[in-house]
Scaffold this motif. Structure first.
Motif, PDB file in Angstrom:
ATOM      1  N   GLU A 201       0.834  -1.205   0.000  1.00  0.00           N
ATOM      2  CA  GLU A 201       0.000   0.000   0.000  1.00  0.00           C
ATOM      3  C   GLU A 201       0.867   1.253   0.000  1.00  0.00           C
ATOM      4  O   GLU A 201       0.554   2.241  -0.677  1.00  0.00           O
ATOM      5  N   LEU A 202       1.965   1.209   0.758  1.00  0.00           N
ATOM      6  CA  LEU A 202       2.879   2.348   0.772  1.00  0.00           C
ATOM      7  C   LEU A 202       3.531   2.527  -0.592  1.00  0.00           C
ATOM      8  O   LEU A 202       3.666   3.646  -1.092  1.00  0.00           O
ATOM      9  N   LEU A 203       3.914   1.407  -1.220  1.00  0.00           N
ATOM     10  CA  LEU A 203       4.529   1.469  -2.544  1.00  0.00           C
ATOM     11  C   LEU A 203       3.556   2.025  -3.572  1.00  0.00           C
ATOM     12  O   LEU A 203       3.935   2.825  -4.436  1.00  0.00           O
ATOM     13  N   TYR A 204       2.269   1.640  -3.469  1.00  0.00           N
ATOM     14  CA  TYR A 204       1.264   2.107  -4.419  1.00  0.00           C
ATOM     15  C   TYR A 204       0.974   3.601  -4.243  1.00  0.00           C
ATOM     16  O   TYR A 204       0.465   4.248  -5.162  1.00  0.00           O
ATOM     17  N   GLN A 205       1.303   4.132  -3.065  1.00  0.00           N
ATOM     18  CA  GLN A 205       1.131   5.572  -2.859  1.00  0.00           C
ATOM     19  C   GLN A 205       2.297   6.357  -3.449  1.00  0.00           C
ATOM     20  O   GLN A 205       2.161   7.546  -3.741  1.00  0.00           O
ATOM     21  N   ILE A 206       3.436   5.681  -3.603  1.00  0.00           N
ATOM     22  CA  ILE A 206       4.616   6.354  -4.147  1.00  0.00           C
ATOM     23  C   ILE A 206       4.689   6.221  -5.660  1.00  0.00           C
ATOM     24  O   ILE A 206       5.069   7.166  -6.363  1.00  0.00           O
ATOM     25  N   LEU A 207       4.285   5.049  -6.174  1.00  0.00           N
ATOM     26  CA  LEU A 207       4.363   4.767  -7.608  1.00  0.00           C
ATOM     27  C   LEU A 207       3.010   4.269  -8.101  1.00  0.00           C
ATOM     28  O   LEU A 207       2.241   3.688  -7.326  1.00  0.00           O
TER      29      LEU A 207
ATOM     30  N   PHE B 121      -6.135  17.893   0.371  1.00  0.00           N
ATOM     31  CA  PHE B 121      -6.116  17.749  -1.093  1.00  0.00           C
ATOM     32  C   PHE B 121      -6.192  16.277  -1.505  1.00  0.00           C
ATOM     33  O   PHE B 121      -6.924  15.911  -2.426  1.00  0.00           O
ATOM     34  N   ASP B 122      -5.415  15.424  -0.810  1.00  0.00           N
ATOM     35  CA  ASP B 122      -5.393  14.002  -1.160  1.00  0.00           C
ATOM     36  C   ASP B 122      -6.769  13.366  -1.011  1.00  0.00           C
ATOM     37  O   ASP B 122      -7.163  12.499  -1.803  1.00  0.00           O
TER      38      ASP B 122
ATOM     39  N   ASP C 246     -10.422  10.416 -11.448  1.00  0.00           N
ATOM     40  CA  ASP C 246      -9.482   9.555 -12.174  1.00  0.00           C
ATOM     41  C   ASP C 246      -8.218  10.342 -12.469  1.00  0.00           C
ATOM     42  O   ASP C 246      -7.970  10.769 -13.593  1.00  0.00           O
ATOM     43  N   VAL C 247      -7.417  10.526 -11.422  1.00  0.00           N
ATOM     44  CA  VAL C 247      -6.189  11.314 -11.541  1.00  0.00           C
ATOM     45  C   VAL C 247      -5.071  10.600 -10.795  1.00  0.00           C
ATOM     46  O   VAL C 247      -5.307   9.711  -9.985  1.00  0.00           O
ATOM     47  N   TYR C 248      -3.840  11.037 -11.070  1.00  0.00           N
ATOM     48  CA  TYR C 248      -2.670  10.491 -10.385  1.00  0.00           C
ATOM     49  C   TYR C 248      -1.836  11.646  -9.842  1.00  0.00           C
ATOM     50  O   TYR C 248      -1.443  12.554 -10.592  1.00  0.00           O
ATOM     51  N   LYS C 249      -1.593  11.632  -8.535  1.00  0.00           N
ATOM     52  CA  LYS C 249      -0.772  12.660  -7.911  1.00  0.00           C
ATOM     53  C   LYS C 249       0.695  12.365  -8.214  1.00  0.00           C
ATOM     54  O   LYS C 249       1.221  11.319  -7.852  1.00  0.00           O
ATOM     55  N   VAL C 250       1.352  13.303  -8.897  1.00  0.00           N
ATOM     56  CA  VAL C 250       2.738  13.099  -9.310  1.00  0.00           C
ATOM     57  C   VAL C 250       3.691  13.420  -8.166  1.00  0.00           C
ATOM     58  O   VAL C 250       4.522  12.587  -7.775  1.00  0.00           O
ATOM     59  N   GLU C 251       3.579  14.602  -7.579  1.00  0.00           N
ATOM     60  CA  GLU C 251       4.494  14.973  -6.512  1.00  0.00           C
ATOM     61  C   GLU C 251       4.062  16.267  -5.853  1.00  0.00           C
ATOM     62  O   GLU C 251       3.190  16.995  -6.364  1.00  0.00           O
ATOM     63  N   THR C 252       4.668  16.568  -4.718  1.00  0.00           N
ATOM     64  CA  THR C 252       4.540  17.866  -4.046  1.00  0.00           C
ATOM     65  C   THR C 252       5.949  18.359  -3.770  1.00  0.00           C
ATOM     66  O   THR C 252       6.808  17.594  -3.330  1.00  0.00           O
ATOM     67  N   ILE C 253       6.182  19.624  -4.081  1.00  0.00           N
ATOM     68  CA  ILE C 253       7.466  20.258  -3.782  1.00  0.00           C
ATOM     69  C   ILE C 253       7.156  21.560  -3.061  1.00  0.00           C
ATOM     70  O   ILE C 253       6.664  22.518  -3.677  1.00  0.00           O
ATOM     71  N   GLY C 254       7.423  21.583  -1.745  1.00  0.00           N
ATOM     72  CA  GLY C 254       7.062  22.756  -0.977  1.00  0.00           C
ATOM     73  C   GLY C 254       5.554  22.942  -1.014  1.00  0.00           C
ATOM     74  O   GLY C 254       4.789  22.038  -0.681  1.00  0.00           O
ATOM     75  N   ASP C 255       5.108  24.126  -1.436  1.00  0.00           N
ATOM     76  CA  ASP C 255       3.669  24.374  -1.531  1.00  0.00           C
ATOM     77  C   ASP C 255       3.120  24.059  -2.914  1.00  0.00           C
ATOM     78  O   ASP C 255       1.944  24.294  -3.189  1.00  0.00           O
TER      79      ASP C 255
END
Length: 522
Positions: free
Chosen positions: A313-319, A374-375, A382-391
């Motif tokens: 589950e942790l891996l699926y949240q990262i990739l 936000f999450d 139907d979206v994929y969160k790519v990343e967060t950098i700062g704000d």
């Protein structure tokens, strides 16, 4: 003789053990620390010869010693299941009444042999001296050799030494020169019986209220009734409990002999329908051990499955799931090109000012609260969160799973939902102020792939990413700014209210026709 790297310290400060190989069999090395140089006199050699000649199924063999080297050791039989103390303290091993009787009989058999031999007594009986072999047979160790053991350096002020005195008979505790006796062995056996019956340390209930030293003072002082362990005993072990109390009688002469104890145990077993046959006892032990092992394997397998599920589950949240599955199978993730996706960028207007007014911990808490909010919102789309950098917050639709021409619609609906969420969001340390979100959208082709092996990241590459970032940076607070390609895709969905902003100069892109996404009627 060659010692392995494995170390197995015992409960004694003055004796510690390693596992070694002697004549092809594993043995235990018991390290010795003497207070004075040990004299190899005739008396010592006679003691050693006596103990070398001892051979019984319930006694751990002593193969030899090395006393003239820097590391002085005794070479003894190795029992892989550890000590009785270890076994009783392991909650994963279930011990029924039969098993407890069986352990008790083993100790009694060994003590009967010792008391009837030239050694005459044990002298140091405690649960840590009772070794357990592969067949779950108890083998007594650390007996005999009074000259050697009396010369071992002991710190009588250490807590370890004080704890070990709980097995010592009161008459020996009161004597300045403690001489081992059969009666003292019987008292020690009574304390071991308390451990077997309760699976707790000696005087467990008493040590909840007073210290070990205070208990020993009461034992030495004597009283009526004398200070002894208090414990609750199951009905089936009540007769064993009575034997235990007779073993630690205050008067040494009133304590039974081990031969008497053996006879009483056999009578008890006969009433339970037990044969006492060695083979039957061994088979019962192995059956119980097998059942314990099966339960242990089952529990460990369940724990492993749960931990694997958490890790996945942790891996699926990262990739992305499809990418993670390939990596789990050891396959290389090839970069993939997507003809058209829609990318979302956002950041917080005035975040630098807010950070200057906040402590680093408050900034971390703010971003954590914001992205948790936000999450929770984007999970509905139907979206994929790519990343967060700062704000900065980056989301994409249309990859890694293609969704036709719905990616622009999904990102647009998500953007409107995030604007609603930010309107009700409150900062913990600045509850009177509102955050202002600035959003930019753009659609186009990208290339996606996994970068790196340590902490791998699923990254997007291409001009579409840069343009989406420009839409955000050239937008306005609490507005959704989008490019013409995204607007054209949204024209297929008449529910959106779109307003033309006009042509603006975009850094690195030149003049671009852009639009505001105002609302949706769906």
């Amino acid at each position: 003789m060659s010692a392995t790297a494995r170390t197995d310290p015992s409960t004694h400060d003055e004796i510690s053990g390693d596992i070694a190989v002697y004549k092809g069999i594993p043995v235990q090395l018991k390290h010795l620390h003497f207070k004075d140089a040990l004299q190899m006199n005739k008396e010592f050699l006679h003691e050693f010869k006596m103990i070398r000649d001892v051979n019984h199924a319930n006694l751990a063999r002593l193969y030899g010693a090395c006393l003239d080297a820097p590391r002085k050791v005794l070479v003894a039989e190795f029992c892989p299941k550890g000590t009785l103390q270890d076994l009783l303290g392991n909650p994963q091993i279930k011990l029924d009444a039969q098993f407890k009787f069986s352990l008790t009989i083993d100790i009694v058999q060994g003590m009967c042999f010792l008391h009837d031999s030239q050694l005459r007594n044990h002298g140091r009986l405690k649960s840590s001296c009772c070794q357990i072999d592969n067949r779950f047979t108890v083998k007594l160790a650390d007996f005999g050799l009074p000259t050697l053991y009396n010369n071992i350096a002991v710190d009588r002020t250490s807590q370890e030494y004080i704890n070990e005195c709980l097995w010592t008979a009161p008459e020996l505790l009161r004597s300045d020169v403690a001489m081992a006796t059969k009666e003292a062995d019987m008292y020690s056996f009574g304390i071991v019986l308390q451990e077997i019956i309760t699976r707790e340390s000696p005087f467990f209930n008493e040590t909840l209220d007073v210290t070990v030293s205070e208990i020993l003072v009461k034992v030495i002082k004597g009283s009526n009734p004398p200070m002894r362990p208090c414990c609750e005993v199951p009905h089936r072990l009540s007769e064993l409990h009575e034997l235990m109390k007779s073993c630690w009688s205050e008067e040494p002469a009133h304590r039974p002999s081990f031969i008497t104890i053996r006879k009483d145990l056999k009578k008890i077993l006969a009433r339970f329908g037990e044969s006492g046959n060695l083979l039957d006892t061994l088979l019962r032990r192995m059956e119980l051990y097998a059942n314990n092992l099966e339960k242990l394997v089952e529990d460990k397998t369940l724990e492993l499955r749960e931990e694997k599920k958490k890790s996945e589950e942790l891996l699926y949240q990262i990739l992305p799931r499809s990418v993670a599955e390939r990596l789990k199978r050891g396959l290389r993730v090839e970069p993939e090109e997507f003809e058209c996706v829609t990318i979302y960028f956002s950041d917080i207007c005035g975040f630098t000012t807010i950070s200057a007014r906040s402590t680093p911990m408050q900034v971390v808490d703010l971003l954590n609260d914001l992205y948790l909010c936000f999450d929770a919102v984007i999970d509905a789309y139907d979206v994929y969160k790519v990343e967060t950098i700062g704000d900065a917050y980056m989301v994409v639709s249309g990859l890694p799973q293609r969704n036709g021409n719905k990616h622009a619609q999904q990102i647009a609906l998500m953007s409107l939902a995030l604007l609603q969420a930010i309107d009700t969001f409150r900062m913990r340390h600045l509850p009177g102020e509102k955050l202002r979100l600035r959003i930019g959208l753009h659609s186009g082709s990208v290339c996606a792939g996994v970068v790196g092996q340590k902490m791998p990241r699923y990254c997007l590459f291409g001009d579409t990413v840069n343009t989406a970032s420009r839409m955000e940076s050239h937008g306005e607070a609490l507005q959704i700014h989008m490019s013409d390609p995204t607007k054209q895709l949204l024209d297929d969905f008449p529910t959106f209210n779109i307003q033309k902003r006009g042509v603006i100069e975009v850094k690195g892109k030149g003049p671009m026709s852009t639009f505001w996404l105002l609302s949706s009627s769906s």
